[in-house]
Design a protein around this motif. Sequence first.
Motif, mmCIF file in Angstrom:
data_model
loop_
_atom_site.group_PDB
_atom_site.id
_atom_site.type_symbol
_atom_site.label_atom_id
_atom_site.label_comp_id
_atom_site.label_asym_id
_atom_site.label_seq_id
_atom_site.Cartn_x
_atom_site.Cartn_y
_atom_site.Cartn_z
ATOM 1 N N PRO A 245 0.841 -1.204 0.000
ATOM 2 C CA PRO A 245 0.000 0.000 0.000
ATOM 3 C C PRO A 245 0.875 1.253 0.000
ATOM 4 C CG PRO A 245 0.224 -0.799 2.231
ATOM 5 C CD PRO A 245 1.017 -1.751 1.367
ATOM 6 N N ASN A 246 0.220 2.425 0.060
ATOM 7 C CA ASN A 246 0.925 3.680 0.308
ATOM 8 C C ASN A 246 1.848 4.065 -0.848
ATOM 9 O OD1 ASN A 246 1.486 5.946 1.871
ATOM 10 N ND2 ASN A 246 3.137 4.960 3.016
ATOM 11 N N LEU A 247 1.281 4.212 -2.040
ATOM 12 C CA LEU A 247 2.097 4.605 -3.190
ATOM 13 C C LEU A 247 1.282 5.443 -4.169
ATOM 14 C CD1 LEU A 247 2.643 1.602 -5.639
ATOM 15 C CD2 LEU A 247 0.884 1.633 -3.882
ATOM 16 N N THR A 248 2.003 6.168 -5.029
ATOM 17 C CA THR A 248 1.385 7.093 -5.974
ATOM 18 C C THR A 248 2.122 7.030 -7.294
ATOM 19 O OG1 THR A 248 0.731 8.626 -4.213
ATOM 20 C CG2 THR A 248 0.845 9.532 -6.445
ATOM 21 N N HIS A 249 1.367 7.067 -8.400
ATOM 22 C CA HIS A 249 1.968 7.142 -9.728
ATOM 23 C C HIS A 249 1.933 8.597 -10.202
ATOM 24 C CE1 HIS A 249 1.682 6.271 -14.303
ATOM 25 N NE2 HIS A 249 2.931 6.482 -13.936
ATOM 26 N N VAL A 250 3.100 9.143 -10.528
ATOM 27 C CA VAL A 250 3.217 10.536 -10.969
ATOM 28 C C VAL A 250 3.758 10.548 -12.399
ATOM 29 C CG1 VAL A 250 4.248 12.794 -10.527
ATOM 30 C CG2 VAL A 250 3.796 11.230 -8.618
ATOM 31 N N GLN A 251 3.098 11.274 -13.286
ATOM 32 C CA GLN A 251 3.633 11.461 -14.634
ATOM 33 C C GLN A 251 4.241 12.849 -14.718
ATOM 34 O OE1 GLN A 251 1.398 10.399 -18.078
ATOM 35 N NE2 GLN A 251 0.374 8.684 -17.087
ATOM 36 N N SER A 252 5.552 12.886 -14.924
ATOM 37 C CA SER A 252 6.226 14.199 -14.938
ATOM 38 C C SER A 252 5.811 15.024 -16.138
ATOM 39 C CB SER A 252 7.744 14.007 -14.943
ATOM 40 O OG SER A 252 8.186 13.478 -16.180
ATOM 41 N N THR A 253 5.211 14.381 -17.164
ATOM 42 C CA THR A 253 4.759 15.138 -18.329
ATOM 43 C C THR A 253 3.435 15.847 -18.079
ATOM 44 O OG1 THR A 253 3.788 13.080 -19.150
ATOM 45 C CG2 THR A 253 5.941 13.697 -20.022
ATOM 46 N N SER A 254 2.798 15.553 -16.949
ATOM 47 C CA SER A 254 1.534 16.201 -16.605
ATOM 48 C C SER A 254 1.794 17.519 -15.893
ATOM 49 C CB SER A 254 0.711 15.282 -15.693
ATOM 50 O OG SER A 254 -0.357 15.978 -15.116
ATOM 51 N N ASN A 255 0.966 18.525 -16.186
ATOM 52 C CA ASN A 255 1.116 19.826 -15.533
ATOM 53 C C ASN A 255 0.713 19.796 -14.064
ATOM 54 O OD1 ASN A 255 2.035 21.125 -17.854
ATOM 55 N ND2 ASN A 255 -0.045 21.577 -18.558
ATOM 56 N N SER A 256 0.085 18.714 -13.646
ATOM 57 C CA SER A 256 -0.399 18.633 -12.260
ATOM 58 C C SER A 256 0.599 17.957 -11.318
ATOM 59 C CB SER A 256 -1.727 17.872 -12.214
ATOM 60 O OG SER A 256 -1.549 16.527 -12.606
ATOM 61 N N TRP A 257 1.815 17.607 -11.821
ATOM 62 C CA TRP A 257 2.728 16.872 -10.950
ATOM 63 C C TRP A 257 3.130 17.627 -9.686
ATOM 64 C CZ3 TRP A 257 7.350 19.034 -9.839
ATOM 65 C CH2 TRP A 257 7.968 19.872 -10.776
ATOM 66 N N PRO A 258 3.187 18.971 -9.673
ATOM 67 C CA PRO A 258 3.520 19.628 -8.392
ATOM 68 C C PRO A 258 2.530 19.313 -7.284
ATOM 69 C CG PRO A 258 3.835 21.158 -10.204
ATOM 70 C CD PRO A 258 3.136 19.960 -10.773
ATOM 71 N N HIS A 259 1.270 18.983 -7.638
ATOM 72 C CA HIS A 259 0.268 18.650 -6.617
ATOM 73 C C HIS A 259 0.715 17.463 -5.775
ATOM 74 C CE1 HIS A 259 -3.409 20.717 -8.664
ATOM 75 N NE2 HIS A 259 -2.284 21.324 -8.989
ATOM 76 N N TYR A 260 1.372 16.507 -6.418
ATOM 77 C CA TYR A 260 1.769 15.293 -5.705
ATOM 78 C C TYR A 260 2.833 15.579 -4.649
ATOM 79 C CZ TYR A 260 -0.668 12.810 -9.454
ATOM 80 O OH TYR A 260 -1.611 12.346 -10.325
ATOM 81 N N LEU A 261 3.615 16.626 -4.876
ATOM 82 C CA LEU A 261 4.696 16.934 -3.940
ATOM 83 C C LEU A 261 4.187 17.514 -2.626
ATOM 84 C CD1 LEU A 261 7.391 18.444 -6.324
ATOM 85 C CD2 LEU A 261 7.478 16.247 -5.150
#
Length: 290
Positions: free
Chosen positions: A164-180
């Motif tokens: 558990p406890n994981l996230t997939h981030v696509q750096s090509t997406s403009n929303s990636w700063p949200h994950y940080l």
Amino acid sequence: MSEEMLTISDRIQHKLDDLTRAERQLALSILENYPASGLGPLTALAKDADVSVPTVARMVQKLGYKGYPEFQAELREELRAKAKNPIAKHDTWAEAAPSGHMLNRFTEAVIDNIRHTLGQIDPIAFDASCDLAGDTDRHLYIVGGRITHTLAEYLFLHMQVIRPNLTHVQSTSNSWPHYLLNAQEGDVFIIFDVRRYENNTLKLAEMAHARGAKIILFTDQWRSPVHQLATHSFSSRIVVPSAWDSAATTMLLVETMIAAVQNLHWEETKERMEELEDMFDQTRLFRKFT
């Protein structure tokens, strides 16, 4: 592995234990800003590393070059290879295409890439990266780019089952700063970045590193600039007789990591797998033949 197949970075890594204190200081200085660090005059390189000019000349010879000009010439050739776009890469292979069927030629190149890559990887560092990836007390972020997002998705899909406890981030997406926003010190980012390195990926890595996250990098033989921030960095050879680079060796490392992490906490992973299979049965997602 023949000397011709090695990058300058490979040669330096191979020779580190044989270098004097000053030569090692120079070597680490070169690797810190590789390959740009070796493109200037010999005196500038010596000054940046705080070593003498004769030290530079000696180390270059230990790496197998007659002198600094030959060293620089190969470094520039590496840079040209690093910057090639798909059309240029295809033209290079087409000019010197060996005889034989593409299946054989491509397979031979991939096998050679695998052998070379495995010869460069430290098993202790790989095990340590698997420990980080399997630590459920740390949030795991998996990051891919324009092409490497397929590798990231493959790893994420399996890790979803394993832990558990994981996230997939696509750096090509403009929303990636949200994950940080939720990233904390000690969290783990597994990042994929190969040549034609992406600015978004580097910026994401810099910001994750600034928040105290651990970075595991899967990159190529020339190494993404993210490697300077990585706790563990694994370089795969990717050159094949194609306009496109090969992901076969990187996929081998990814699947090996999946197998290793799966076994770290097998009982917990087994329970998750059984629960998932029960969900599949309830949804009738897969066809049953019995």
